[in-house]
Design a protein around this motif. Structure first.
Motif, short mmCIF file in Angstrom:
data_model
loop_
_atom_site.label_atom_id
_atom_site.label_comp_id
_atom_site.label_asym_id
_atom_site.label_seq_id
_atom_site.Cartn_x
_atom_site.Cartn_y
_atom_site.Cartn_z
N GLY A 161 0.84 -1.31 0.00
CA GLY A 161 0.18 -0.09 -0.04
C GLY A 161 0.90 1.22 0.15
N GLY A 162 2.29 0.90 -0.37
CA GLY A 162 3.02 2.38 -0.50
C GLY A 162 3.31 3.06 0.69
N ASP A 163 3.55 4.40 0.91
CA ASP A 163 3.84 4.90 1.97
C ASP A 163 2.84 5.17 2.86
N ASP A 164 1.46 5.08 2.47
CA ASP A 164 0.47 5.23 3.61
C ASP A 164 0.36 4.17 4.38
N TYR A 165 0.67 3.09 3.73
CA TYR A 165 0.80 1.65 4.35
C TYR A 165 1.61 1.50 5.53
N VAL A 166 2.95 1.93 5.21
CA VAL A 166 4.03 2.17 6.01
C VAL A 166 3.72 3.21 7.22
N ARG A 167 3.01 4.08 6.74
CA ARG A 167 2.77 5.18 7.93
C ARG A 167 1.81 4.60 8.86
N THR A 172 -0.31 5.97 15.90
CA THR A 172 -1.45 5.28 16.76
C THR A 172 -2.76 5.15 16.01
N LEU A 173 -3.47 4.20 16.37
CA LEU A 173 -4.71 4.27 15.69
C LEU A 173 -5.67 5.36 15.99
N ARG A 174 -5.42 5.78 17.25
CA ARG A 174 -6.07 7.10 17.78
C ARG A 174 -5.78 8.15 17.07
N GLU A 175 -4.24 8.45 16.87
CA GLU A 175 -3.83 9.62 15.91
C GLU A 175 -4.56 9.65 14.59
N ASP A 204 -3.89 2.96 21.49
CA ASP A 204 -2.65 3.50 21.51
C ASP A 204 -1.62 2.29 20.62
N LEU A 205 -1.98 1.27 19.98
CA LEU A 205 -1.38 0.59 19.19
C LEU A 205 -1.34 1.09 17.89
N ASN A 206 -0.52 0.38 16.98
CA ASN A 206 -0.39 1.08 15.82
C ASN A 206 -1.50 0.74 14.88
N ALA A 207 -1.76 1.90 13.84
CA ALA A 207 -2.99 1.69 13.01
C ALA A 207 -3.14 0.51 12.14
N PHE A 208 -1.85 -0.08 11.82
CA PHE A 208 -2.13 -1.33 10.91
C PHE A 208 -2.65 -2.35 11.89
#
Ligand SMILES: Cc1cc2nc3c(=O)[nH]c(=O)nc-3n(C[C@H](O)[C@H](O)[C@H](O)COP(=O)(O)OP(=O)(O)OC[C@H]3O[C@@H](n4cnc5c(N)ncnc54)[C@H](O)[C@@H]3O)c2cc1C
Ligand SMILES: CC(C)=CCC/C(C)=C/CC/C(C)=C/CSC[C@H](N)C(=O)O
Length: 479
Positions: A161-167, A172-175, A204-208
């Motif tokens: 998914g390109g940069d968006d996916y790595v980001r 955090t999911l919340r952000e 607070d976990l990562n958005a992925f």
């Protein structure tokens, strides 16, 4: 690609969970029938896929639900001639410590109205956010079916998914969801309880991993009849691997003279079976268990440069099964015969000693949970600590039986976080770094396939099959 060179003589895999056994399956497919594959397992085949007996019936105590679009797990079940069983959580409610802030209805339309009434169209938007990410996620299956491999988790995610996916990994999911305009009420009452039941953490976990967790709230989830762990034993058998019941204690690179007479660099794997110590030499080694002192305790001897140490913490989780009658008045003032929920999730500020509570079916119940006898069901709870008798008695009016299993189930997610390397040394690979993006059966299967392809291409010098740019565009036109 270059002509393949002669296959390796021996490959070692440490760990017979879904990661290790799926890599054995794909290594056999790639390298052919002559390579000897040894799989080391110090406990049970299946690892974090395990069942627990409750009054004569087996229940999933570890990894339990599989998404309908988890294509590797689907393929394993088909190839191994296994059957699936539907998993339904029944009606779900969210408890905030005082009352149920949301209760699902069995009527679709009533549910929609309830959701829109409380959260506007946020639920629908969330569905679209997850769908969009899942749509891209499916690209990995095309890359892998065309044999492409990735040398790091970040490169794999970038290809999807390109940069968006790595980001997603660094936020955090919340952000992420706040920026996308989701309200605090929706985040606290809907998203956080789902994160809590699935990954024992808040938003607070990562958005992925957050997105993966949201997909675990989709419908049509399923499990393997007889227990998800049977996939692991099936893959071991189908790959004609040799299971060694022992604990690997160290790995060291040494030069050996092979039968051909040429000095070759190999890995010596030292392992313990009971009080005896043994060792074996391997051309390629795959580590398919978290490299964390508490979990695998493997020493990498005399590597130059040294193998990096991984100390990222895993969480504590206790799965408790209770056959009992729920004390529904804890959650609702409704009479107990009108409490129709089978799953209770909790908000972060509920101060509850559990992360979730749900009625479960045994691994052979095709029709879902057995009907209640004397008001009693088998309930499964997740909690950070072992439940005390007082806590169980608070949750249940009466109970017949309780059993528990303790886990270090998945990492504690603390974005931004770099995923551990896949290539630890020339022919030494590590699968479980992928858990720092998201930990679930399908991600381990993806890591297992990727490590097998990576090992194969690096063995054969097929550089053009690793970390290729623009794969999506390249494969768009191929059937
Ligand atoms: C309670 C719980 C609920 C979960 N729910 C879900 C879910 O619903 N859906 C989902 O998809 N995922 C779920 N997961 C996550 C999923 O189970 C894991 O991500 C996945 O099973 C990990 O597989 P693995 O092969 O990578 O690791 P493991 O299954 O941990 O396999 C590693 C194996 O290596 C062995 N080992 C370790 N060290 C050594 C050594 N030195 N020598 C020899 N052997 C060694 C271990 O004994 C273990 O068997 C859940 C996990 C838990 C615990
Ligand atoms: C990889 C993709 C696209 C989807 C996987 C979705 C999935 C099934 C994730 C599972 C996540 C997980 C670790 C859940 C733990 S708890 C599961 C269940 N709610 C239970 O109560 O046992």
């Amino acid at each position: 690609s270059a002509e393949p060179r002669a296959p390796p003589d021996r490959i070692a895999i440490v760990g017979a969970g879904i990661g290790g056994t799926s890599s054995a399956y794909y290594l056999r497919k790639k390298f052919g029938k002559d390579v000897k594959i040894d799989v080391f397992e110090r406990e049970e085949v299946g690892g974090r896929l395990a069942t627990l007996k409750v009054q004569g019936h087996d229940y999933e105590a570890g990894g339990s639900v599989i998404h309908p679009l988890n294509l590797h797990m689907k393929r394993f079940v088909k190839d191994l001639g296994l059957s699936s069983v539907p998993v339904s959580g029944g009606l779900m409610g969210v408890y905030n410590g005082k009352s149920l802030v949301f209760e699902e209805s069995s009527w679709f339309i009533v549910n929609m109205i309830k959701l829109v009434w409380r959260y506007g169209f946020q639920s629908l938007r969330m569905h679209m956010w997850v769908e969009d990410l899942l749509d891209k996620f499916m690209r990995i299956y095309r890359y892998q079916s065309h044999d492409y491999a990735f040398s790091s988790v970040e490169k794999l995610l970038f290809a999807i998914g390109g940069d968006d996916y790595v980001r997603l990994l660094n936020q955090t999911l919340r952000e992420n969801l706040q920026k996308a305009g989701f309200s605090e009420t929706f985040l606290n009452e809907m998203v956080a309880p789902i994160m809590r039941v699935n990954f024992g953490q808040s938003t607070d976990l990562n958005a992925f991993v957050g997105a993966v967790s949201m997909t675990a709230a989709d419908s049509n989830l399923w499990a393997v009849e007889g227990g998800n762990k049977v996939v692991c034993s099936g893959l071991l058998q189908a790959s004609s691997s040799n299971l060694i019941s022992g604990s690997v204690v160290s790995i060291e690179e040494k030069t050996r003279t092979k039968q051909t007479g040429s000095p070759t660099k190999m890995y010596e794997v030292v392992y313990k079976t009971g009080s005896e110590t043994h060792s074996g030499f391997y051309d390629i080694v795959l580590v398919a268990t978290p490299l964390n002192q508490k979990m695998s305790d493997i020493t990498f001897r005399n590597f130059d440069p040294p193998i990096e140490e991984f100390n990222d913490p895993y969480q504590h989780l206790v799965t408790t099964f209770v056959k009992g009658e729920l004390n529904s008045t804890l959650f609702s003032s409704r009479p107990k015969d009108q409490f129709g929920l089978s799953t209770v999730l909790v908000t972060d500020d509920s101060d509850m000693f559990i992360n979730s509570l749900s009625i479960v079916a045994s691994v052979r119940d095709k029709e879902g949970p057995a009907p209640a006898v004397d008001g009693m069901h088998v309930w499964k709870t997740f909690s950070r600590d072992v439940l005390t008798k007082e806590q169980i008695s608070k949750l249940f009016l009466s109970y017949d039986y309780a059993a528990r299993k303790q886990w270090l189930p998945y990492p504690h997610y603390a974005p931004p976080q770099k995923c551990p390397s896949i290539i630890l040394h020339d022919r030494l690979y590590y699968l479980n770094g992928i858990e720092f993006a998201a930990s679930c059966m399908e991600m381990s299967a993806i890591a297992g396939y990727n490590a097998a392809l990576l090992a194969y291409h690096r063995w054969n010098g097929n550089e053009d099959m690793i970390d290729q740019d623009d794969l999506y565009e390249k494969l768009k036109t191929e059937l």
